[in-house]
Design a protein around this motif. Structure first.
Motif, mmCIF file in Angstrom:
data_model
loop_
_atom_site.group_PDB
_atom_site.id
_atom_site.type_symbol
_atom_site.label_atom_id
_atom_site.label_comp_id
_atom_site.label_asym_id
_atom_site.label_seq_id
_atom_site.Cartn_x
_atom_site.Cartn_y
_atom_site.Cartn_z
ATOM 1 N N LYS A 83 0.826 -1.202 0.000
ATOM 2 C CA LYS A 83 0.000 0.000 0.000
ATOM 3 C C LYS A 83 0.868 1.262 0.000
ATOM 4 O O LYS A 83 0.632 2.212 -0.764
ATOM 5 C CB LYS A 83 -0.922 -0.018 1.223
ATOM 6 N N LEU A 84 1.883 1.278 0.863
ATOM 7 C CA LEU A 84 2.755 2.450 0.950
ATOM 8 C C LEU A 84 3.514 2.666 -0.358
ATOM 9 O O LEU A 84 3.700 3.788 -0.816
ATOM 10 C CB LEU A 84 3.737 2.287 2.112
ATOM 11 N N PHE A 85 3.966 1.548 -0.967
ATOM 12 C CA PHE A 85 4.711 1.670 -2.224
ATOM 13 C C PHE A 85 3.823 2.258 -3.310
ATOM 14 O O PHE A 85 4.263 3.102 -4.109
ATOM 15 C CB PHE A 85 5.236 0.295 -2.643
ATOM 16 N N ALA A 86 2.555 1.802 -3.365
ATOM 17 C CA ALA A 86 1.642 2.302 -4.398
ATOM 18 C C ALA A 86 1.349 3.787 -4.219
ATOM 19 O O ALA A 86 1.004 4.480 -5.183
ATOM 20 C CB ALA A 86 0.333 1.500 -4.375
ATOM 21 N N GLU A 87 1.464 4.287 -2.976
ATOM 22 C CA GLU A 87 1.120 5.681 -2.700
ATOM 23 C C GLU A 87 2.334 6.595 -2.655
ATOM 24 O O GLU A 87 2.185 7.792 -2.393
ATOM 25 C CB GLU A 87 0.376 5.754 -1.355
ATOM 26 N N VAL A 180 0.498 -16.515 -1.958
ATOM 27 C CA VAL A 180 -0.580 -15.681 -1.415
ATOM 28 C C VAL A 180 -0.523 -14.348 -2.169
ATOM 29 O O VAL A 180 0.536 -13.723 -2.245
ATOM 30 C CB VAL A 180 -0.419 -15.448 0.100
ATOM 31 N N ASP A 181 -1.653 -13.953 -2.752
ATOM 32 C CA ASP A 181 -1.695 -12.732 -3.561
ATOM 33 C C ASP A 181 -2.038 -11.512 -2.722
ATOM 34 O O ASP A 181 -2.856 -11.579 -1.803
ATOM 35 C CB ASP A 181 -2.757 -12.862 -4.667
ATOM 36 N N ILE A 182 -1.402 -10.378 -3.073
ATOM 37 C CA ILE A 182 -1.784 -9.075 -2.512
ATOM 38 C C ILE A 182 -1.935 -8.112 -3.691
ATOM 39 O O ILE A 182 -1.020 -7.986 -4.514
ATOM 40 C CB ILE A 182 -0.738 -8.540 -1.522
ATOM 41 N N ALA A 183 -3.080 -7.464 -3.788
ATOM 42 C CA ALA A 183 -3.344 -6.536 -4.886
ATOM 43 C C ALA A 183 -3.788 -5.188 -4.319
ATOM 44 O O ALA A 183 -4.589 -5.131 -3.391
ATOM 45 C CB ALA A 183 -4.418 -7.097 -5.816
ATOM 46 N N VAL A 184 -3.223 -4.095 -4.895
ATOM 47 C CA VAL A 184 -3.515 -2.740 -4.416
ATOM 48 C C VAL A 184 -3.888 -1.871 -5.620
ATOM 49 O O VAL A 184 -3.157 -1.863 -6.627
ATOM 50 C CB VAL A 184 -2.297 -2.136 -3.692
ATOM 51 N N PRO A 185 -5.030 -1.149 -5.580
ATOM 52 C CA PRO A 185 -5.340 -0.235 -6.686
ATOM 53 C C PRO A 185 -4.356 0.939 -6.707
ATOM 54 O O PRO A 185 -3.994 1.480 -5.664
ATOM 55 C CB PRO A 185 -6.770 0.224 -6.364
ATOM 56 N N VAL A 186 -3.910 1.324 -7.893
ATOM 57 C CA VAL A 186 -2.960 2.426 -8.064
ATOM 58 C C VAL A 186 -3.710 3.615 -8.662
ATOM 59 O O VAL A 186 -4.390 3.479 -9.687
ATOM 60 C CB VAL A 186 -1.793 2.004 -8.984
ATOM 61 N N ARG A 187 -3.560 4.774 -8.022
ATOM 62 C CA ARG A 187 -4.251 5.980 -8.484
ATOM 63 C C ARG A 187 -3.242 7.120 -8.644
ATOM 64 O O ARG A 187 -2.198 7.136 -7.977
ATOM 65 C CB ARG A 187 -5.340 6.399 -7.495
ATOM 66 N N LYS A 192 -7.498 9.301 -9.849
ATOM 67 C CA LYS A 192 -7.934 8.494 -10.984
ATOM 68 C C LYS A 192 -7.244 7.138 -10.933
ATOM 69 O O LYS A 192 -6.046 7.039 -10.710
ATOM 70 C CB LYS A 192 -7.604 9.225 -12.291
ATOM 71 N N LEU A 193 -8.010 6.081 -11.184
ATOM 72 C CA LEU A 193 -7.476 4.712 -11.157
ATOM 73 C C LEU A 193 -6.614 4.483 -12.393
ATOM 74 O O LEU A 193 -7.051 4.696 -13.531
ATOM 75 C CB LEU A 193 -8.631 3.698 -11.108
ATOM 76 N N LEU A 194 -5.359 4.040 -12.148
ATOM 77 C CA LEU A 194 -4.427 3.784 -13.250
ATOM 78 C C LEU A 194 -4.244 2.303 -13.525
ATOM 79 O O LEU A 194 -3.932 1.909 -14.654
ATOM 80 C CB LEU A 194 -3.061 4.399 -12.917
ATOM 81 N N GLY A 195 -4.411 1.472 -12.528
ATOM 82 C CA GLY A 195 -4.189 0.039 -12.699
ATOM 83 C C GLY A 195 -4.097 -0.639 -11.347
ATOM 84 O O GLY A 195 -4.552 -0.124 -10.339
#
Length: 581
Positions: A83-87, A180-187, A192-195
């Motif tokens: 989460k921190l990396f995506a933000e 084990v999967d972890i998925a985070v929305p990137v904005r 705006k959602l990018l992926g």
């Protein structure tokens, strides 16, 4: 057998007749002492055993709980890292920039933390950049982690990723990769959602955690396992098999933690379990951690303690036996005297009074009680008559209570309508009457539309209000000769006697329209309410009332499928054709 018992009792009485009071008292006191001491010793042994067993169970439960907490904290940390990396602000220019630079940043994250694969997929599900270039340019649009990651931070349970595993180096022991999967929305900065930023954690870290805990169990032969919420073993003996299912699995998931005993491979095991509750923002996957020890090892100390207490109790019982003989001599005298006095009263004619006796506080008290008893015999006879009168009144009250219980047994507690059992009994009689006298009968199956949405939106209390309101309207709309019942949930059944098809349709539509126009309030909220109705008429070809109800249920299904808030008549011919086919 009865004759043998009688002969034994006669022989015992013959022996008693030859024994003195002193001997009988000594034997009785000795037996009582042995029983009391034995009971106390057994009770103390049982308490000691249970206390020791509880300590062992608590220790096992602590191991399971601590291990479960470590699992949750690890997953929570990995989720927070993603989460921190995506933000991160510096990453904003890379998500839609040069894929090579983005890949370098992802590989830096992979080297810093414990991820097997990290990749960024655009809104179409194409992997733009990934660590090691694995799956880069491939589509992951159909993967659950990508779909969920478009909406929220998602964590997927343990699984095998066949495509990714085929690109990784084969392990030395040839074990398959599990992740084990972890998925985070990137904005972007504007939201705006990018992926989706996705990662795979190698499940091998959980196996290493279990080995570390088992290696530090203090030689107690503790064996740990991790199970999925479906009861399948993820780490531990008999991996990939279902260890718990059905009621046992439901009990574990509902209790969340506890201990029990089980048999595995012919051994009795003491097992503690703990269901993960998540940690901070990580909601958890309900992994079940079990810690098991052989019962022979776990409870050895408890059994030894119980045996020691029983040995002390046996020695105490022998001492009590010796004291009983000495005490009998002092007790026997006054008891013999009061026995002789009682014999005198039994031989006397007319009113008499017991002479006062002494020798001990108990004998004095017994003497007073017997004297008082003789004075109150007359009063006791009067009270006996009063007791007989009260018994008659209580019997009448019991009949009234039984009648109320029968009414409760035949009634649905929420709506006051008949329940399924009582309705079917009445309906069977109605079918027999219709068949015998060639009369008409109809059945309505009523179901509240979108009831789950009412519960989800307004709460179960609002759903209960809706059920009660529908029951009230149905009950007010039918005749006294008709019967209505709640079959469960939001489903109602109505039995209409002496009615033709046209009248039955009109009545069904009147009930449906009344419910549609009714006001259902829950607090300050007005809840719109409609129902769908299935209608079936009794036919000579029906085997029993279940055929009529089933046909009405089919009509209800058609009403639901063709728009809801309507009535549908299911002809008997359609059912017979389906039954013949």
């Amino acid at each position: 057998m009865r004759a043998l018992l009688k002969r034994a009792a006669d022989r015992l009485h013959a022996i008693e007749d030859r024994l003195t009071v002193r001997t009988q008292i000594a034997a009785a006191v000795a037996a009582l002492s042995i029983v009391l001491v034995g009971t106390l010793a057994a009770g103390a042994a049982l308490v000691s055993y249970r206390h020791t067993a509880a300590l062992i169970e608590s220790n096992l439960a602590g191991i399971a709980s601590t291990t479960s907490a470590r699992l949750d904290r690890f997953m929570a940390t990995r989720q927070q890292e993603m989460k921190l990396f995506a933000e991160l602000q510096p990453m904003q220019r890379l998500w839609q920039g040069n894929p090579a630079e983005l890949r370098s940043a992802l590989e830096a994250l992979q080297h810093s933390f414990d991820f097997t694969w990290i990749g960024f997929a655009d809104l179409d599900g194409n992997v733009v950049a990934s660590t090691g270039g694995l799956l880069q340019g491939k589509s992951v649009a159909a993967r659950p982690w990508f779909k969920q990651g478009l909406e929220r931070i998602a964590v997927g349970d343990v699984h095998e990723a066949m495509l990714l595993a085929s690109l990784l180096t084969q392990r030395a022991n040839n074990e398959p990769y599990r992740f084990v999967d972890i998925a985070v929305p990137v904005r972007d900065a504007s939201g705006k959602l990018l992926g989706v930023l996705g990662s795979h954690l190698d499940w091998n870290w959980a196996s290493n955690l279990i080995k570390d805990v088992e290696a530090n169990d203090g030689d107690t032969d503790t064996q740990l396992s991790i199970l999925s919420k479906g009861g399948v073993v993820l780490v531990g003996p008999q991996r990939e098999t279902t260890r718990y299912a059905g009621e046992s699995l439901s009990g574990i998931l509902n209790a969340r933690d506890g201990t029990f005993r089980e048999t595995a491979d012919g051994r009795q095991l003491l097992t503690a379990f703990h269901v993960g509750r998540g940690y901070r923002d990580y909601q958890g996957l309900n992994w079940i951690v079990t810690a098991s020890q052989p019962a022979s090892v776990a409870l050895a100390a408890a059994i030894s303690s119980a045996q020691m207490i029983m040995a002390i109790g046996a020695a105490t019982a022998l001492i009590a036996l010796s004291l009983a003989v000495l005490l009998a001599r002092r007790i026997a005298g006054p008891i013999i005297a009061i026995t002789q006095e009682a014999d005198r009263i039994g031989r006397a004619h007319g009113p008499t009074m017991l002479a006062r006796q002494s020798g001990s506080a108990e004998v004095v008290q017994l003497s007073r009680a017997l004297r008082s008893l003789l004075r109150r015999i007359g009063l006791a006879e009067e009270r006996t008559k009063e007791a007989e009168l009260r018994a008659t009144e209580n019997a009448m009250q019991l009949q009234e209570d039984l009648l109320k219980l029968r009414q409760l047994a035949d009634t649905d507690f929420m709506t006051g309508l008949m329940n399924r059992r009582s309705f079917l009994a009445v309906a069977d009689d109605a079918v027999a009457f219709c068949r015998r006298y060639k009369r008409n009968m109809a059945t309505l199956m009523i179901d509240i539309d979108h009831f789950k949405k009412i519960n989800d939106t307004h709460g179960h209390a609002a759903g209960d209000d809706a059920i009660k309101r529908v029951a009230e309207i149905v009950n007010q709309s039918i005749r006294t000769t008709d019967k209505a019942a709640r079959f469960g949930g939001e489903e109602f059944v109505v039995l209409l006697r002496e009615i033709d098809q046209e009248t039955a349709i009109l009545l069904a539509d009147r009930i449906r329209a009344s419910i549609e126009s009714a006001t259902v309030r829950h607090g300050d909220t007005v809840i719109p309410l409609t129902v769908s109705v299935g209608l079936a008429l009794f036919d000579e070809g029906d085997r029993d009332v279940q055929d009529v109800i089933e046909r009405a249920d089919q009509g209800l299904y058609v009403a639901k499928k063709t728009g809801r808030n309507r009535t549908f008549l299911m002809p008997a011919e359609d059912e017979r054709a389906a039954r013949a086919a």
